[in-house]
Design a protein around this motif. Sequence first.
Motif, PDB file in Angstrom:
ATOM      1  N   TYR A  77      31.189  48.237  47.861  1.00 29.84           N
ATOM      2  CA  TYR A  77      31.949  47.877  46.662  1.00 29.84           C
ATOM      3  C   TYR A  77      33.423  47.846  47.070  1.00 29.84           C
ATOM      4  O   TYR A  77      34.018  48.887  47.347  1.00 29.84           O
ATOM      5  CB  TYR A  77      31.775  48.903  45.536  1.00 29.84           C
ATOM      6  CG  TYR A  77      30.362  49.372  45.316  1.00 29.84           C
ATOM      7  CD1 TYR A  77      29.303  48.469  45.207  1.00 29.84           C
ATOM      8  CD2 TYR A  77      30.076  50.726  45.220  1.00 29.84           C
ATOM      9  CE1 TYR A  77      28.015  48.910  45.003  1.00 29.84           C
ATOM     10  CE2 TYR A  77      28.788  51.181  45.006  1.00 29.84           C
ATOM     11  CZ  TYR A  77      27.756  50.265  44.900  1.00 29.84           C
ATOM     12  OH  TYR A  77      26.481  50.697  44.703  1.00 29.84           O
ATOM     13  N   VAL A  78      33.990  46.666  47.106  1.00 29.35           N
ATOM     14  CA  VAL A  78      35.335  46.486  47.648  1.00 29.35           C
ATOM     15  C   VAL A  78      36.265  45.942  46.571  1.00 29.35           C
ATOM     16  O   VAL A  78      35.864  45.119  45.752  1.00 29.35           O
ATOM     17  CB  VAL A  78      35.296  45.502  48.843  1.00 29.35           C
ATOM     18  CG1 VAL A  78      36.695  45.209  49.362  1.00 29.35           C
ATOM     19  CG2 VAL A  78      34.407  46.041  49.948  1.00 29.35           C
ATOM     20  N   THR A  79      37.520  46.387  46.593  1.00 28.46           N
ATOM     21  CA  THR A  79      38.547  45.794  45.742  1.00 28.46           C
ATOM     22  C   THR A  79      39.695  45.318  46.611  1.00 28.46           C
ATOM     23  O   THR A  79      40.214  46.069  47.446  1.00 28.46           O
ATOM     24  CB  THR A  79      39.066  46.797  44.696  1.00 28.46           C
ATOM     25  OG1 THR A  79      38.027  47.045  43.739  1.00 28.46           O
ATOM     26  CG2 THR A  79      40.280  46.250  43.959  1.00 28.46           C
ATOM     27  N   VAL A  80      40.086  44.061  46.423  1.00 28.20           N
ATOM     28  CA  VAL A  80      41.259  43.502  47.082  1.00 28.20           C
ATOM     29  C   VAL A  80      42.426  43.624  46.110  1.00 28.20           C
ATOM     30  O   VAL A  80      42.316  43.221  44.954  1.00 28.20           O
ATOM     31  CB  VAL A  80      41.034  42.018  47.455  1.00 28.20           C
ATOM     32  CG1 VAL A  80      42.247  41.468  48.201  1.00 28.20           C
ATOM     33  CG2 VAL A  80      39.775  41.861  48.293  1.00 28.20           C
ATOM     34  N   ALA A  81      43.530  44.182  46.568  1.00 33.55           N
ATOM     35  CA  ALA A  81      44.688  44.403  45.696  1.00 33.55           C
ATOM     36  C   ALA A  81      45.959  43.893  46.365  1.00 33.55           C
ATOM     37  O   ALA A  81      46.230  44.211  47.525  1.00 33.55           O
ATOM     38  CB  ALA A  81      44.829  45.893  45.363  1.00 33.55           C
ATOM     39  N   ASP A  82      46.715  43.106  45.643  1.00 31.54           N
ATOM     40  CA  ASP A  82      47.992  42.583  46.126  1.00 31.54           C
ATOM     41  C   ASP A  82      49.000  43.728  46.168  1.00 31.54           C
ATOM     42  O   ASP A  82      49.385  44.271  45.132  1.00 31.54           O
ATOM     43  CB  ASP A  82      48.473  41.470  45.193  1.00 31.54           C
ATOM     44  CG  ASP A  82      49.727  40.760  45.697  1.00 31.54           C
ATOM     45  OD1 ASP A  82      50.516  41.382  46.440  1.00 31.54           O
ATOM     46  OD2 ASP A  82      49.929  39.591  45.326  1.00 31.54           O
ATOM     47  N   ALA A  83      49.435  44.088  47.362  1.00 31.82           N
ATOM     48  CA  ALA A  83      50.333  45.240  47.521  1.00 31.82           C
ATOM     49  C   ALA A  83      51.645  45.059  46.770  1.00 31.82           C
ATOM     50  O   ALA A  83      52.260  46.033  46.336  1.00 31.82           O
ATOM     51  CB  ALA A  83      50.602  45.477  49.001  1.00 31.82           C
ATOM     52  N   ASN A  84      52.079  43.816  46.605  1.00 37.01           N
ATOM     53  CA  ASN A  84      53.351  43.569  45.936  1.00 37.01           C
ATOM     54  C   ASN A  84      53.265  43.689  44.421  1.00 37.01           C
ATOM     55  O   ASN A  84      54.295  43.744  43.747  1.00 37.01           O
ATOM     56  CB  ASN A  84      53.859  42.170  46.301  1.00 37.01           C
ATOM     57  CG  ASN A  84      54.220  42.057  47.760  1.00 37.01           C
ATOM     58  OD1 ASN A  84      55.194  42.635  48.218  1.00 37.01           O
ATOM     59  ND2 ASN A  84      53.416  41.314  48.518  1.00 37.01           N
ATOM     60  N   LYS A  85      52.041  43.714  43.884  1.00 40.79           N
ATOM     61  CA  LYS A  85      51.903  43.665  42.433  1.00 40.79           C
ATOM     62  C   LYS A  85      51.116  44.833  41.843  1.00 40.79           C
ATOM     63  O   LYS A  85      50.872  44.875  40.631  1.00 40.79           O
ATOM     64  CB  LYS A  85      51.247  42.338  42.031  1.00 40.79           C
ATOM     65  CG  LYS A  85      52.124  41.139  42.399  1.00 40.79           C
ATOM     66  CD  LYS A  85      51.494  39.824  42.023  1.00 40.79           C
ATOM     67  CE  LYS A  85      52.456  38.673  42.275  1.00 40.79           C
ATOM     68  NZ  LYS A  85      52.875  38.579  43.683  1.00 40.79           N
ATOM     69  N   CYS A  86      50.705  45.782  42.675  1.00 42.60           N
ATOM     70  CA  CYS A  86      49.916  46.913  42.174  1.00 42.60           C
ATOM     71  C   CYS A  86      50.616  47.651  41.042  1.00 42.60           C
ATOM     72  O   CYS A  86      50.027  47.924  39.990  1.00 42.60           O
ATOM     73  CB  CYS A  86      49.622  47.893  43.313  1.00 42.60           C
ATOM     74  SG  CYS A  86      48.312  47.361  44.428  1.00 42.60           S
ATOM     75  N   LYS A  87      51.875  47.981  41.244  1.00 43.49           N
ATOM     76  CA  LYS A  87      52.609  48.757  40.246  1.00 43.49           C
ATOM     77  C   LYS A  87      52.693  48.005  38.925  1.00 43.49           C
ATOM     78  O   LYS A  87      52.471  48.566  37.848  1.00 43.49           O
ATOM     79  CB  LYS A  87      54.015  49.077  40.774  1.00 43.49           C
ATOM     80  CG  LYS A  87      54.833  49.970  39.856  1.00 43.49           C
ATOM     81  CD  LYS A  87      56.179  50.298  40.483  1.00 43.49           C
ATOM     82  CE  LYS A  87      57.014  51.191  39.576  1.00 43.49           C
ATOM     83  NZ  LYS A  87      58.341  51.476  40.192  1.00 43.49           N
ATOM     84  N   MET A  88      52.992  46.723  38.998  1.00 44.72           N
ATOM     85  CA  MET A  88      53.145  45.922  37.790  1.00 44.72           C
ATOM     86  C   MET A  88      51.810  45.772  37.058  1.00 44.72           C
ATOM     87  O   MET A  88      51.729  45.888  35.837  1.00 44.72           O
ATOM     88  CB  MET A  88      53.725  44.559  38.156  1.00 44.72           C
ATOM     89  CG  MET A  88      54.004  43.647  36.968  1.00 44.72           C
ATOM     90  SD  MET A  88      52.692  42.456  36.736  1.00 44.72           S
ATOM     91  CE  MET A  88      53.069  41.288  38.058  1.00 44.72           C
ATOM     92  N   TYR A  89      50.715  45.538  37.816  1.00 46.96           N
ATOM     93  CA  TYR A  89      49.411  45.365  37.173  1.00 46.96           C
ATOM     94  C   TYR A  89      48.901  46.685  36.598  1.00 46.96           C
ATOM     95  O   TYR A  89      48.257  46.701  35.549  1.00 46.96           O
ATOM     96  CB  TYR A  89      48.409  44.795  38.169  1.00 46.96           C
ATOM     97  CG  TYR A  89      48.602  43.323  38.467  1.00 46.96           C
ATOM     98  CD1 TYR A  89      49.212  42.476  37.541  1.00 46.96           C
ATOM     99  CD2 TYR A  89      48.176  42.781  39.672  1.00 46.96           C
ATOM    100  CE1 TYR A  89      49.387  41.136  37.808  1.00 46.96           C
ATOM    101  CE2 TYR A  89      48.344  41.426  39.948  1.00 46.96           C
ATOM    102  CZ  TYR A  89      48.959  40.611  39.020  1.00 46.96           C
ATOM    103  OH  TYR A  89      49.136  39.275  39.282  1.00 46.96           O
ATOM    104  N   MET A  90      49.165  47.789  37.274  1.00 49.44           N
ATOM    105  CA  MET A  90      48.772  49.085  36.727  1.00 49.44           C
ATOM    106  C   MET A  90      49.460  49.341  35.396  1.00 49.44           C
ATOM    107  O   MET A  90      48.872  49.870  34.450  1.00 49.44           O
ATOM    108  CB  MET A  90      49.124  50.207  37.711  1.00 49.44           C
ATOM    109  CG  MET A  90      48.154  50.355  38.861  1.00 49.44           C
ATOM    110  SD  MET A  90      48.581  51.755  39.928  1.00 49.44           S
ATOM    111  CE  MET A  90      47.198  51.697  41.086  1.00 49.44           C
ATOM    112  N   LYS A  91      50.726  48.939  35.326  1.00 45.88           N
ATOM    113  CA  LYS A  91      51.512  49.173  34.117  1.00 45.88           C
ATOM    114  C   LYS A  91      51.070  48.269  32.978  1.00 45.88           C
ATOM    115  O   LYS A  91      50.966  48.710  31.825  1.00 45.88           O
ATOM    116  CB  LYS A  91      52.998  48.931  34.429  1.00 45.88           C
ATOM    117  CG  LYS A  91      53.924  49.076  33.227  1.00 45.88           C
ATOM    118  CD  LYS A  91      55.363  48.799  33.634  1.00 45.88           C
ATOM    119  CE  LYS A  91      56.295  48.877  32.433  1.00 45.88           C
ATOM    120  NZ  LYS A  91      57.690  48.546  32.806  1.00 45.88           N
TER     121      LYS A  91
END
Length: 358
Positions: A119-133
């Motif tokens: 079970y894998v998740t690909v996450a854009d390192a530049n946008k993690c903070k913004m998407y979490m918020k």
Amino acid sequence: MTKINIISGFLGAGKTTLIKKLLKEVYQGEKVVLIENEFGEIGIDGGFLKDAGIQITEMNSGCICCSLVGDFGRALKDVMEQFSPDRIIIEPSGVGKLSDVVKAVKDVQFDSTVELDSYVTVADANKCKMYMKNFGEFFNNQVEYATTIILSRTKNIKQEKLEEVVKLIREHNKEATIITTDWEQITGTQIVAAMKKDNSLVDELLKASDICPECGHHHEHHHEHAHGHEEKECSCHEHEEHHHDHHHHDGEECSCHHHDHHHHHADEVFTSWGKETPHKFEKTEVENALKALSETDEYGTILRAKGMVSGADGNWIYFDLVPGEYELREGAPEYTGRLCVIGTNLSEEKLEKLFHIS
């Protein structure tokens, strides 16, 4: 033995790019079936993987997290019967919850020749903070239920920001393997080795979360499955392709207004706009449209735009956009031009004018 890999990730994270790398470097020689789930009205990605020799089943009619008990379970069994694949890769909608997908796959009655591999998740390192918020209900769920989290676009990220992203992820998932090295510097074999981490964490989370057996949502979900009420359908869609970071803007913060969503279906938060068009575009015309989508809120909060259109010079123009960046490239001709935009509070009338939809 058929192995099943779930590769999730928020809108535009780079799932398809990862899948292509794994197909080329690791899974060559295997009979692989890719099951994609799209959010939107127009299927875009089906054409992107044709050259990889992969059979694609697109389910544009419904969100994977809502359709799994019926359509998706049937699709999985049909794939097994028709193709007898060595491997099934499931690429869920970018706005789907990984917990729903894992639960639904586990609910399908397979025999002993099927193994859930990762079970894998690909996450854009530049946008993690913004998407979490702004979209934490969906993004954080993908992080929490992954056994491996593969960060994309780490090539030029500042070290302090990368460490901050890892710290944020660790607040939601203390056990997952996190791949932080730029994909160009490591092999697909190294990535797959990290993906094979034991899945017991996911099993524990699924048990602890008390998920509803009807739809895969938590029991406190607002929909009433057991009382004769009609289940609300949702229509989910998303896929990604190449990103070469040709155009950058400050994508760390956005004007999204969904900071506190709890147990929503994707279609209660996100909207998709998809059209087919024969219009022939100048390249500058497409670039100006993407710039407008990226830099203004006139068309809504744009999280993803993707398409392929005929160019005025005879070449086809393919484009991708995520918050803060977009890319144009040449591609193979399609049967007609196709466009898809995903976001919140979309102005369909303005989008139609922007892309010359009559």
